[in-house]
Design an enzyme around this catalytic site. Structure first.
Site, PDB file in Angstrom:
ATOM      1  N   TYR A 198       0.833  -1.214   0.000  1.00 36.77           N
ATOM      2  CA  TYR A 198       0.000   0.000   0.000  1.00 36.77           C
ATOM      3  C   TYR A 198       0.862   1.256   0.000  1.00 36.77           C
ATOM      4  O   TYR A 198       0.468   2.308  -0.517  1.00 36.77           O
ATOM      5  CB  TYR A 198      -0.992  -0.037   1.170  1.00 36.77           C
ATOM      6  CG  TYR A 198      -2.275   0.684   0.855  1.00 36.77           C
ATOM      7  CD1 TYR A 198      -3.014   0.373  -0.287  1.00 36.77           C
ATOM      8  CD2 TYR A 198      -2.744   1.685   1.689  1.00 36.77           C
ATOM      9  CE1 TYR A 198      -4.185   1.043  -0.590  1.00 36.77           C
ATOM     10  CE2 TYR A 198      -3.924   2.364   1.391  1.00 36.77           C
ATOM     11  CZ  TYR A 198      -4.639   2.033   0.245  1.00 36.77           C
ATOM     12  OH  TYR A 198      -5.790   2.705  -0.047  1.00 36.77           O
ATOM     13  N   LYS A 227      -3.766   8.104   2.630  1.00 30.66           N
ATOM     14  CA  LYS A 227      -5.044   7.810   3.298  1.00 30.66           C
ATOM     15  C   LYS A 227      -5.006   8.288   4.755  1.00 30.66           C
ATOM     16  O   LYS A 227      -6.036   8.722   5.289  1.00 30.66           O
ATOM     17  CB  LYS A 227      -5.369   6.314   3.241  1.00 30.66           C
ATOM     18  CG  LYS A 227      -5.681   5.781   1.851  1.00 30.66           C
ATOM     19  CD  LYS A 227      -6.921   6.400   1.239  1.00 30.66           C
ATOM     20  CE  LYS A 227      -7.393   5.634   0.015  1.00 30.66           C
ATOM     21  NZ  LYS A 227      -8.389   6.386  -0.770  1.00 30.66           N
TER      22      LYS A 227
HETATM   23  N1  LIG Z   1     -11.026  -1.238  -3.944  1.00 28.91           N
HETATM   24  C1  LIG Z   1     -10.620  -1.318  -2.699  1.00 28.91           C
HETATM   25  O1  LIG Z   1     -10.203  -2.357  -2.217  1.00 28.91           O
HETATM   26  C2  LIG Z   1     -10.679  -0.081  -1.826  1.00 28.91           C
HETATM   27  C3  LIG Z   1     -10.648  -0.230  -0.432  1.00 28.91           C
HETATM   28  C4  LIG Z   1     -10.708   0.901   0.363  1.00 28.91           C
HETATM   29  C5  LIG Z   1     -10.780   2.157  -0.219  1.00 28.91           C
HETATM   30  N2  LIG Z   1     -10.803   2.273  -1.578  1.00 28.91           N
HETATM   31  C6  LIG Z   1     -10.900   3.618  -2.162  1.00 28.91           C
HETATM   32  O2  LIG Z   1     -12.115   3.753  -2.850  1.00 28.91           O
HETATM   33  C7  LIG Z   1     -11.983   4.824  -3.777  1.00 28.91           C
HETATM   34  C8  LIG Z   1     -12.550   4.388  -5.122  1.00 28.91           C
HETATM   35  O3  LIG Z   1     -11.698   3.412  -5.711  1.00 28.91           O
HETATM   36  P1  LIG Z   1     -12.238   2.058  -6.361  1.00 28.91           P
HETATM   37  O4  LIG Z   1     -11.568   0.940  -5.653  1.00 28.91           O
HETATM   38  O5  LIG Z   1     -13.699   2.081  -6.483  1.00 28.91           O
HETATM   39  O6  LIG Z   1     -11.552   2.080  -7.804  1.00 28.91           O
HETATM   40  P2  LIG Z   1     -11.983   2.744  -9.202  1.00 28.91           P
HETATM   41  O7  LIG Z   1     -10.792   2.590 -10.070  1.00 28.91           O
HETATM   42  O8  LIG Z   1     -13.250   2.192  -9.678  1.00 28.91           O
HETATM   43  O9  LIG Z   1     -12.198   4.282  -8.824  1.00 28.91           O
HETATM   44  C9  LIG Z   1     -11.137   5.195  -8.701  1.00 28.91           C
HETATM   45  C10 LIG Z   1     -11.636   6.481  -9.333  1.00 28.91           C
HETATM   46  O10 LIG Z   1     -10.696   7.540  -9.134  1.00 28.91           O
HETATM   47  C11 LIG Z   1     -10.818   8.363 -10.272  1.00 28.91           C
HETATM   48  N3  LIG Z   1      -9.665   9.255 -10.404  1.00 28.91           N
HETATM   49  C12 LIG Z   1      -8.338   8.949 -10.341  1.00 28.91           C
HETATM   50  N4  LIG Z   1      -7.601  10.044 -10.597  1.00 28.91           N
HETATM   51  C13 LIG Z   1      -8.485  11.070 -10.807  1.00 28.91           C
HETATM   52  C14 LIG Z   1      -8.344  12.442 -11.149  1.00 28.91           C
HETATM   53  N5  LIG Z   1      -7.140  13.000 -11.333  1.00 28.91           N
HETATM   54  N6  LIG Z   1      -9.468  13.197 -11.281  1.00 28.91           N
HETATM   55  C15 LIG Z   1     -10.698  12.650 -11.135  1.00 28.91           C
HETATM   56  N7  LIG Z   1     -10.888  11.350 -10.832  1.00 28.91           N
HETATM   57  C16 LIG Z   1      -9.790  10.575 -10.680  1.00 28.91           C
HETATM   58  C17 LIG Z   1     -10.898   7.377 -11.436  1.00 28.91           C
HETATM   59  O11 LIG Z   1     -11.407   7.983 -12.589  1.00 28.91           O
HETATM   60  C18 LIG Z   1     -11.850   6.351 -10.849  1.00 28.91           C
HETATM   61  O12 LIG Z   1     -13.181   6.671 -11.166  1.00 28.91           O
HETATM   62  C19 LIG Z   1     -10.505   5.189  -3.802  1.00 28.91           C
HETATM   63  O13 LIG Z   1     -10.303   6.304  -2.949  1.00 28.91           O
HETATM   64  C20 LIG Z   1      -9.853   3.962  -3.193  1.00 28.91           C
HETATM   65  O14 LIG Z   1      -8.608   4.235  -2.597  1.00 28.91           O
HETATM   66  C21 LIG Z   1     -10.757   1.182  -2.394  1.00 28.91           C
END
Ligand SMILES: NC(=O)c1ccc[n+]([C@@H]2O[C@H](COP(=O)([O-])OP(=O)(O)OC[C@H]3O[C@@H](n4cnc5c(N)ncnc54)[C@H](O)[C@@H]3O)[C@@H](O)[C@H]2O)c1
Length: 282
Positions: free
Chosen positions: A167, A174
């Site tokens: 990570y 985060k």
């Molecule tokens: N998937 C997991 O296991 C997990 C766990 C905990 C937290 N998260 C968090 O959840 C959130 C969503 O991620 P996800 O897992 O759904 O993946 P995802 O790839 O579906 O979503 C990530 C999003 O971030 C957007 N993004 C990135 N750079 C950007 C920019 N410069 N401007 C505008 N948008 C931008 C992308 O377009 C995308 O829609 C993130 O913050 C991620 O860290 C994910």
């Protein structure tokens, strides 16, 4: 509740009737933001979606249609002009805003492997800008439209609290994001705007595909969380409804774990298979 219990999407209701919200971070139908969008729309909310660049526009537009919205706007959070244009357009279209979902993160995949100590200055800055500062930049603009109070949520991960494999700099971002939630909650509380985070367990999404050994991480969580499973988009969607609706009107500055309880465990479950078996099986 068991895994077979009805999901947030099926539990249609009116908890969010009359509320309008901006949901940022839908890349496809596996995005966490999509899970939240479906759940809030099932409770009567009206939503606007954003997409980052033309490549994602094609994916996001049909999803927006599924939600019954035609408010689909471009926004790259690294481009101030595009953020300003987004809020100017929302002001024109809706005039006000009740909630904001920030589900945005980015880091150079190459630096999510190897040692954190080797993080480059460039990627450190970029990761913090996209994954952390963007929440503050968006909250400042959203505040102006939240004239009748509001609710803002962001997405975080346990890697903010404890060292998690691969990570790296994202864990540092985060941690800063979770601290931002507390400072933003204090700043915006006077106007009845609440700011909270959902700390989601691992879910296979586009962003997660950048993390090495992700299948192993999923399996480890499944075996070792109290609920003996990983979480779904629907699990996060249900908690999103709670935090974005008036059900949580007394809650702000909180990091709410939606991780099947994984964060309370101190060691692996006694009944979990040995790590080497899990890894070779992954
Ligand atoms: N998937 C997991 O296991 C997990 C766990 C905990 C937290 N998260 C968090 O959840 C959130 C969503 O991620 P996800 O897992 O759904 O993946 P995802 O790839 O579906 O979503 C990530 C999003 O971030 C957007 N993004 C990135 N750079 C950007 C920019 N410069 N401007 C505008 N948008 C931008 C992308 O377009 C995308 O829609 C993130 O913050 C991620 O860290 C994910």
């Amino acid at each position: 509740m068991t895994e077979t219990a009805p999901g947030a999407e099926q539990l249609a209701g009116t908890l969010m009737a009359g509320k309008r919200g901006l949901i940022m971070g839908v890349a496809n139908n596996r995005s966490i933001a999509w899970g939240i969008a479906k759940a809030v729309v099932a409770q009567g909310a009206e939503v606007a979606l954003t997409y980052q660049g033309d490549a994602l526009k094609k994916r996001v537009q049909p999803l927006a249609a599924e939600l019954g919205t035609n408010v689909v706007l471009p926004c790259d959070v690294t481009d101030k002009a595009s953020v300003d244009a987004l809020f100017a357009e929302l002001e024109r279209t809706w005039g006000r805003l009740d909630f904001l979902v920030h589900a945005i993160a980015f880091s150079d995949k190459n630096e999510l492997d190897g040692r954190y100590v080797d993080t480059s200055e460039e990627n450190f800055t970029q990761t913090m800008l996209v994954s952390c500062y963007s929440l503050t930049a968006l909250a400042r603009r959203a505040e102006k439209l939240m004239t009748d109070g509001g609710s803002i949520i962001t997405l975080t991960y346990y890697g903010a609290e404890k060292v998690m494999p691969h990570y790296n700099v994202m864990g540092v971002a985060k941690a800063a994001l979770e601290a931002s939630v507390r400072y933003l909650a204090a700043d915006l509380g006077k106007n009845n705007i609440r700011v909270n985070a959902i700390s989601a367990g691992p879910i296979k999404t586009l962003a997660a595909s950048g993390i090495a050994d992700f299948r192993y991480i999923l399996r480890w969580n499944e075996y070792n969380s109290p609920l003996r499973r990983t979480v779904t988009l629907d699990d996060v969607g249900g908690s999103g409804v709670y935090l974005l609706s008036d059900l949580s009107k007394g809650v702000t500055g909180e990091v709410h774990h939606v991780d099947a309880g994984y964060h309370v465990q101190g060691m692996k479950n006694e009944d979990a298979p040995d790590i080497s078996v899990v890894k070779s099986d992954a």
